[in-house]
Design a protein around this motif. Structure first.
Motif, short mmCIF file in Angstrom:
data_model
loop_
_atom_site.label_atom_id
_atom_site.label_comp_id
_atom_site.label_asym_id
_atom_site.label_seq_id
_atom_site.Cartn_x
_atom_site.Cartn_y
_atom_site.Cartn_z
N GLU A 1 68.66 35.70 18.17
CA GLU A 1 67.31 35.41 17.67
C GLU A 1 66.29 36.18 18.47
O GLU A 1 66.34 36.21 19.69
N GLY B 1 67.79 56.83 28.22
CA GLY B 1 68.41 55.66 27.57
C GLY B 1 67.60 55.17 26.39
O GLY B 1 66.42 54.84 26.51
N ALA B 2 68.26 55.14 25.20
CA ALA B 2 67.57 54.69 23.98
C ALA B 2 67.89 53.23 23.68
O ALA B 2 68.12 52.84 22.54
N LEU C 1 76.56 51.51 29.64
CA LEU C 1 76.51 51.93 31.05
C LEU C 1 75.84 50.89 31.95
O LEU C 1 75.46 51.20 33.07
N ASN C 2 75.68 49.66 31.47
CA ASN C 2 75.15 48.63 32.36
C ASN C 2 76.24 48.24 33.36
O ASN C 2 77.37 47.94 32.97
N TYR D 1 64.86 40.80 30.77
CA TYR D 1 65.76 41.16 29.68
C TYR D 1 65.49 40.35 28.42
O TYR D 1 64.67 39.43 28.40
N PHE E 1 72.39 47.87 23.24
CA PHE E 1 72.94 46.64 22.66
C PHE E 1 72.41 46.41 21.24
O PHE E 1 73.03 45.67 20.46
N PRO F 1 76.03 43.18 17.02
CA PRO F 1 76.72 43.02 18.30
C PRO F 1 76.04 42.05 19.26
O PRO F 1 76.70 41.43 20.07
N SER F 2 74.71 41.93 19.22
CA SER F 2 74.05 41.15 20.26
C SER F 2 73.06 40.10 19.72
O SER F 2 73.23 38.92 20.00
N LEU F 3 72.08 40.50 18.96
CA LEU F 3 70.93 39.62 18.70
C LEU F 3 71.30 38.33 17.97
O LEU F 3 71.84 38.36 16.87
N THR G 1 62.27 43.48 26.50
CA THR G 1 62.55 44.90 26.73
C THR G 1 61.62 45.80 25.90
O THR G 1 61.16 46.83 26.39
N ASN H 1 66.33 49.23 23.75
CA ASN H 1 65.03 48.78 23.23
C ASN H 1 63.87 49.29 24.07
O ASN H 1 62.86 49.75 23.55
N CYS I 1 65.50 53.66 31.25
CA CYS I 1 65.97 52.44 30.58
C CYS I 1 67.44 52.29 30.96
O CYS I 1 68.33 52.26 30.11
N MET J 1 74.74 41.81 30.55
CA MET J 1 73.90 41.77 29.35
C MET J 1 72.48 41.34 29.72
O MET J 1 71.57 41.42 28.92
N MET K 1 81.18 46.43 27.19
CA MET K 1 79.71 46.58 27.26
C MET K 1 79.30 47.58 28.33
O MET K 1 78.35 48.33 28.16
C1 LIG Z 1 76.13 39.50 23.14
C2 LIG Z 1 74.67 39.60 23.43
C3 LIG Z 1 73.80 38.72 22.82
C4 LIG Z 1 72.42 38.82 23.08
N1 LIG Z 1 71.57 38.01 22.39
C5 LIG Z 1 70.25 38.15 22.54
C6 LIG Z 1 69.34 37.39 21.76
O1 LIG Z 1 69.73 36.61 20.91
N2 LIG Z 1 68.01 37.54 21.96
C7 LIG Z 1 67.53 38.42 22.88
O2 LIG Z 1 66.32 38.53 23.01
N3 LIG Z 1 68.36 39.18 23.64
C8 LIG Z 1 69.70 39.07 23.49
N4 LIG Z 1 70.56 39.83 24.24
C9 LIG Z 1 70.02 40.69 25.31
C10 LIG Z 1 69.49 42.02 24.78
O3 LIG Z 1 70.42 42.57 23.89
C11 LIG Z 1 69.24 42.98 25.93
O4 LIG Z 1 68.42 42.38 26.93
C12 LIG Z 1 68.50 44.25 25.46
O5 LIG Z 1 69.05 44.75 24.26
C13 LIG Z 1 68.61 45.30 26.55
O6 LIG Z 1 67.85 46.41 26.20
P1 LIG Z 1 67.56 47.57 27.22
O7 LIG Z 1 66.28 48.20 26.80
O8 LIG Z 1 67.63 47.07 28.61
O9 LIG Z 1 68.70 48.66 26.99
P2 LIG Z 1 70.29 48.60 26.83
O10 LIG Z 1 70.62 47.91 25.56
O11 LIG Z 1 70.92 48.15 28.09
O12 LIG Z 1 70.60 50.12 26.59
C14 LIG Z 1 70.56 51.10 27.61
C15 LIG Z 1 70.78 52.45 26.92
O13 LIG Z 1 70.66 53.48 27.90
C16 LIG Z 1 71.72 54.41 27.71
N5 LIG Z 1 71.95 55.06 29.01
C17 LIG Z 1 72.23 54.43 30.18
N6 LIG Z 1 72.35 55.34 31.16
C18 LIG Z 1 72.13 56.55 30.59
C19 LIG Z 1 72.12 57.89 31.10
N7 LIG Z 1 72.37 58.16 32.38
N8 LIG Z 1 71.83 58.89 30.25
C20 LIG Z 1 71.58 58.64 28.93
N9 LIG Z 1 71.61 57.41 28.40
C21 LIG Z 1 71.87 56.37 29.23
C22 LIG Z 1 72.88 53.57 27.21
O14 LIG Z 1 73.83 54.34 26.51
C23 LIG Z 1 72.16 52.58 26.30
O15 LIG Z 1 72.03 53.06 24.99
C24 LIG Z 1 71.93 39.79 24.00
C25 LIG Z 1 72.83 40.67 24.62
C26 LIG Z 1 74.18 40.61 24.33
C27 LIG Z 1 75.12 41.58 24.97
#
Ligand SMILES: Cc1cc2nc3c(=O)[nH]c(=O)nc-3n(C[C@H](O)[C@H](O)[C@H](O)COP(=O)(O)OP(=O)(O)OC[C@H]3O[C@@H](n4cnc5c(N)ncnc54)[C@H](O)[C@@H]3O)c2cc1C
Length: 510
Positions: free
Chosen positions: A59, A11-12, A441-442, A485, A42, A55-57, A490, A14, A281, A447, A436
């Motif tokens: 701040e 998973g790529a 795949l969450n 999160y 995200f 799409p998400s951030l 992350t 953050n 991830c 989120m 989402m």
């Molecule tokens: C609308 C919205 C607003 C937000 N606003 C903020 C904000 O203002 N500030 C803040 O700090 N945070 C914010 N967040 C939260 C933040 O975006 C997330 O906490 C963070 O991006 C999650 O990162 P992650 O590393 O968990 O990976 P994720 O973003 O959950 O990505 C997981 C990746 O793993 C891949 N994956 C999963 N399973 C597999 C598999 N089996 N094989 C290969 N690939 C796979 C997926 O395709 C995905 O690319 C927001 C989120 C949303 C949705």
């Protein structure tokens, strides 16, 4: 040719990006696999017509200015990842729509002194308790820095001697501590406005975590990448490759191969990869429930997964408007619109559909005037659901329901901010928890990974890092990791997980 790596990062998002970069930088032969064709999870961007949306951030916490760098600026410097940032202008504007004493429309600035002064203006007599709050936050930050460095082995004697205030308030909820320091009710409520970034109410939200986040925002401000969060994810991708890591897009990890309770490889839809370590991830539900054989999953891990609760499931309306922010009358960047600032009542409302969803809305141009063509602007309206309500919506109702929620949010904004938006909509896109879930795949489109509340807080997770390693060779980066999160958490999870994996390898080699 056989694919052999030291570590496979699944998973790529953050967390996966910073884990892969850290592992590659430290000499591990690293492969990052991502099921989508882009990095970021995200943290990405998408285009509709002449608009590129974030799409998400809203701040990013803890980047900080160059002269007062926060943990994320330092992390990016360590990884040598450079992008252009723009500062967010104010902390937040919060509007409550209930009539009576709960009715508010306040705008709070960044900066500890400015924030305390503004609160005193809105709530005369709040200054002493606000100053106490800021001191406690500083104490908590010091204690968290110590706990972070101790890698799960914090010494209780050191905590008692050097961080007594942390021990006094770290285990309590936001509401308990604000009440104990005798903060006037109205000030407590204004101060709690960021609660929706956790999706947890003030009775359940841990004070130490909330205090640390608020303090970081106030002392270091907030930032966004100039070219959406995709810019940061793409820069991470480049850096991983420069450091010798490999990235396979369009590749889904399907199974983790275990022999004698040790990881020996990963099966993907593009073949088998041999490796001794996996950094996931993605959700532990997927890893333990789908990718591993039942007999290889320790009972403790199954119990842990079952005991945890998914965090808020996101819903976002994105608008590209054919008038500028100034013409429309959008003076602020970040708007929270709630019925009241009673966080318990608001979270209860988020359990189901309702005609006035809570909203955290952003006008991107107020921070980044060049983000859309001249004479236009971009807005996004976010709400969340604390239960899987979208899971019960059938295919026949889905389109109608998402339009209904989106329209309610836009109309609520128009009414409460006193502006007109609907006549100027040039592009509209709506993402539900279903979108989402499909995209990242969450599970259930969460989120916020696992809800950070009650017994399952960041502190508890950091204090039991050792336990994290119940299955030899698998660690969790991303929102399911110990630091929870959010963007900054992350990225930090990813780095920490890679370092722990490096330590695991050293230990195994002994
Ligand atoms: C609308 C919205 C607003 C937000 N606003 C903020 C904000 O203002 N500030 C803040 O700090 N945070 C914010 N967040 C939260 C933040 O975006 C997330 O906490 C963070 O991006 C999650 O990162 P992650 O590393 O968990 O990976 P994720 O973003 O959950 O990505 C997981 C990746 O793993 C891949 N994956 C999963 N399973 C597999 C598999 N089996 N094989 C290969 N690939 C796979 C997926 O395709 C995905 O690319 C927001 C989120 C949303 C949705």
């Amino acid at each position: 040719m056989e694919n052999i790596y030291d570590v496979v990062v699944i998973g790529a998002g953050n967390g996966g990006l910073s884990a892969a970069a850290t592992a590659a930088k430290n000499g591990l032969k690293t492969l990052l696999v991502e099921q989508h064709n882009l990095p970021g999870g995200f943290a990405t961007s998408f285009r509709r017509g002449r608009f590129e949306f974030e799409p998400s951030l809203h701040e990013l916490c803890d980047l900080g200015p160059e002269e007062n760098p926060g943990d994320i600026r330092k992390l990016l410097e360590r990884l040598d990842v450079k992008i252009e940032w723009v500062p967010v202008p104010e902390a937040y504007r919060v509007i409550t729509t209930n009539e009576g004493e709960d009715n508010l429309d306040v705008t709070m600035p960044f900066g500890v002194d400015a924030f305390v002064d503004k609160m005193e203006e809105y709530v005369p007599g709040s200054r002493p308790s606000m100053e106490k709050f800021m001191t406690l936050c500083q104490n908590i930050m010091d204690a968290l820095a110590y706990i972070g460095k101790s890698a799960g082995k914090a010494d209780s004697k050191v905590l008692m001697k050097e961080h007594p205030n942390f021990l006094k308030c770290g285990g309590y909820s936001v509401n308990q501590v604000l009440k104990a320091i005798k903060m006037p009710k109205k000030a407590q409520r204004i101060l709690s406005a960021y609660w929706c970034y956790f999706g947890v109410d003030g009775e359940m939200l841990n004070f130490a975590i909330y205090g640390a986040m608020v303090y970081k925002y106030l002392t270091r401000g907030a930032y966004i990448p100039k070219n959406r969060s995709h810019e940061l994810s793409a820069a991470m991708d480049r850096r991983i490759r420069e450091l010798g890591g490999d990235i396979w897009y369009n590749t889904r990890a399907e199974k983790i191969i275990m022999e004698n309770q040790k990881v020996t490889g990963v099966i993907t839809d593009h073949g088998v990869i041999k490796c001794s370590h996996v950094i996931a991830c993605c959700s532990p539900n997927a890893v333990f429930g789908e990718m591993m054989e039942k007999d290889d999953v320790p009972e403790k891990q199954t119990r842990m997964v079952n005991a945890r609760k998914f965090g808020g499931r996101g819903f976002v309306v994105y608008l590209g408007l054919n008038k500028s922010a100034e013409e429309i009358g959008l003076t602020d960047y970040s708007y929270f619109i709630y019925e009241s600032l009673d966080t318990v009542k608001e979270v209860a409302r988020a359990k189901d559909f309702n005609s006035h969803p809570i909203q955290a809305t952003v006008c991107l141009n107020a921070a980044n005037p060049e983000c859309s063509p001249e004479g236009t602007c971009i807005m996004s309206f976010t709400t969340f659901y604390s239960e899987d309500v979208w899971g019960n919506i059938g295919a026949d109702e889905y389109v109608e329901k998402k339009r209904e929620v989106a329209l309610n949010m836009i109309r609520d904004f128009e009414k409460n901010v006193g502006v007109s938006l609907i006549p100027y909509i040039e592009e509209i896109e709506i993402a539900t928890p279903v979108t989402m879930a499909r995209y990242t795949l969450n599970p259930q489109g969460t989120m916020y990974a696992y809800e950070c509340s009650g017994w399952d807080t960041m502190l508890a997770r950091l204090m039991m890092l050792e336990d994290d390693q119940i299955v030899s060779g698998i660690r969790f980066a991303g929102g399911y990791g110990p630091r929870i999160y959010g963007y900054s958490s992350t990225y930090l999870n990813g780095e920490m997980t890679a370092k722990l994996t490096i330590a695991d390898r050293r230990e195994n080699a002994k």
